[in-house]
Design a protein around this motif. Sequence first.
Motif, short mmCIF file in Angstrom:
data_model
loop_
_atom_site.label_atom_id
_atom_site.label_comp_id
_atom_site.label_asym_id
_atom_site.label_seq_id
_atom_site.Cartn_x
_atom_site.Cartn_y
_atom_site.Cartn_z
N SER A 1 -13.20 -44.24 -24.69
CA SER A 1 -14.17 -44.40 -25.78
C SER A 1 -15.50 -43.72 -25.42
O SER A 1 -16.12 -43.07 -26.27
N ALA A 2 -15.91 -43.85 -24.17
CA ALA A 2 -17.17 -43.25 -23.74
C ALA A 2 -17.09 -41.73 -23.76
O ALA A 2 -18.04 -41.04 -24.16
N LEU A 3 -15.95 -41.18 -23.33
CA LEU A 3 -15.79 -39.73 -23.31
C LEU A 3 -15.83 -39.15 -24.72
O LEU A 3 -16.33 -38.04 -24.94
N GLU A 4 -15.32 -39.92 -25.70
CA GLU A 4 -15.31 -39.45 -27.08
C GLU A 4 -16.71 -39.30 -27.64
O GLU A 4 -16.95 -38.52 -28.58
N LYS A 5 -17.68 -40.01 -27.05
CA LYS A 5 -19.05 -39.96 -27.55
C LYS A 5 -19.84 -38.78 -26.97
O LYS A 5 -20.97 -38.52 -27.39
N LEU A 6 -19.26 -38.09 -25.98
CA LEU A 6 -19.95 -36.94 -25.37
C LEU A 6 -19.72 -35.68 -26.21
O LEU A 6 -18.77 -35.58 -26.97
N LYS B 1 -24.08 -40.30 -16.37
CA LYS B 1 -25.03 -41.36 -16.73
C LYS B 1 -24.72 -41.90 -18.12
O LYS B 1 -24.73 -43.12 -18.35
N LYS B 2 -24.44 -40.99 -19.05
CA LYS B 2 -24.13 -41.41 -20.42
C LYS B 2 -22.86 -42.24 -20.48
O LYS B 2 -22.79 -43.26 -21.18
N VAL B 3 -21.83 -41.82 -19.75
CA VAL B 3 -20.56 -42.57 -19.72
C VAL B 3 -20.80 -43.97 -19.19
O VAL B 3 -20.28 -44.96 -19.71
N ARG B 4 -21.62 -44.08 -18.15
CA ARG B 4 -21.93 -45.39 -17.58
C ARG B 4 -22.60 -46.30 -18.60
O ARG B 4 -22.28 -47.48 -18.72
N VAL B 5 -23.57 -45.73 -19.31
CA VAL B 5 -24.29 -46.51 -20.34
C VAL B 5 -23.33 -46.94 -21.45
O VAL B 5 -23.35 -48.09 -21.91
N TYR B 6 -22.49 -46.03 -21.90
CA TYR B 6 -21.55 -46.34 -22.98
C TYR B 6 -20.56 -47.44 -22.58
O TYR B 6 -20.21 -48.32 -23.38
N MET B 7 -20.10 -47.40 -21.32
CA MET B 7 -19.11 -48.40 -20.85
C MET B 7 -19.74 -49.77 -20.63
O MET B 7 -19.05 -50.79 -20.72
N GLU B 8 -21.05 -49.81 -20.34
CA GLU B 8 -21.71 -51.10 -20.12
C GLU B 8 -22.22 -51.71 -21.42
O GLU B 8 -22.60 -52.88 -21.45
N ALA B 9 -22.23 -50.93 -22.47
CA ALA B 9 -22.76 -51.43 -23.76
C ALA B 9 -21.80 -52.46 -24.36
O ALA B 9 -20.60 -52.43 -24.15
#
Length: 284
Positions: A228-233, A276-284
């Motif tokens: 899911s996080a990768l899809e947001k990049l 960094k973005k993937v980390r933020v997306y996964m912790e949201a």
Amino acid sequence: MGTSLQPVNTLVPGQNLGAYVQAVNTFPVLSAEEEQKLAEELYYGENLEAARQLVMAHLRFVVHIAKSYSGYGLAESDLIQEGNVGLMKAVKRFNPEKGVRLVSFAVHWIKAEMHEFILRNWRIVKVATTKAQRKLFFNLRGRKKRLAWLTNDEASAVAKDLNVDVKHVRQMEGRLAAMDASFDAGADEDDDVAYLAPANYLEDKRYDPSVMLENADWAANNVSGLESALEKLDDRSRDILHQRWLSEDKATLHDLAAVYGVSAERIRQLEKNAMKKVRVYMEA
């Protein structure tokens, strides 16, 4: 004054302890004048023959000290050999100008080697590691003349004499009373006894259904969250992470720099920002 050479096997306590003790007792005891002369020859002239004679003349003293540690269940021959190492260290460091006999100086070195050997081998798990614990171990071991536990008054007296807390005396007393136990059953143990080995009572949590389900759940959630996080990049950032971390044939920074027409340092920055973005997306 010289000491006669003995057969090699009689001067190795592990070979034949009785013969060794008999052999070292044949070496004559040095007078104060003889010892002083030999010590000066060694100290000022590095005379190795003088060192040999000093050591030989004091081997009987090491045997005497070793006998005082017979209650630790260790081979007397081993204690003697360790004590001999301490004696040789003492002879090497002995200063004849100090005005003391070698035996008075050497006793510290001999006992230090024996103490170290006892602490290394008395139990599988060390019973004393700090200087204070070592002092307490040997003093308490020597004072316990009976198998029963110390009374409160006795424990308090020991603590006062050694300037330690009573709780430390009780802790060391417990260590002295403990016995080593085999983790696995011995090869010669029959089935009626072997099942009592501690190894048979360990819980293997790897196959606990609840733990297995929890781990599977955690892995599935991580995979789903990562996808899911990768899809947001953006496409470039997603491709860089995929090529750098998720592909079996991982690309280098220089490989990707050639693909996108930028420097390797720029690819590294893009990769760092994407992580960094993937980390933020996964912790949201």
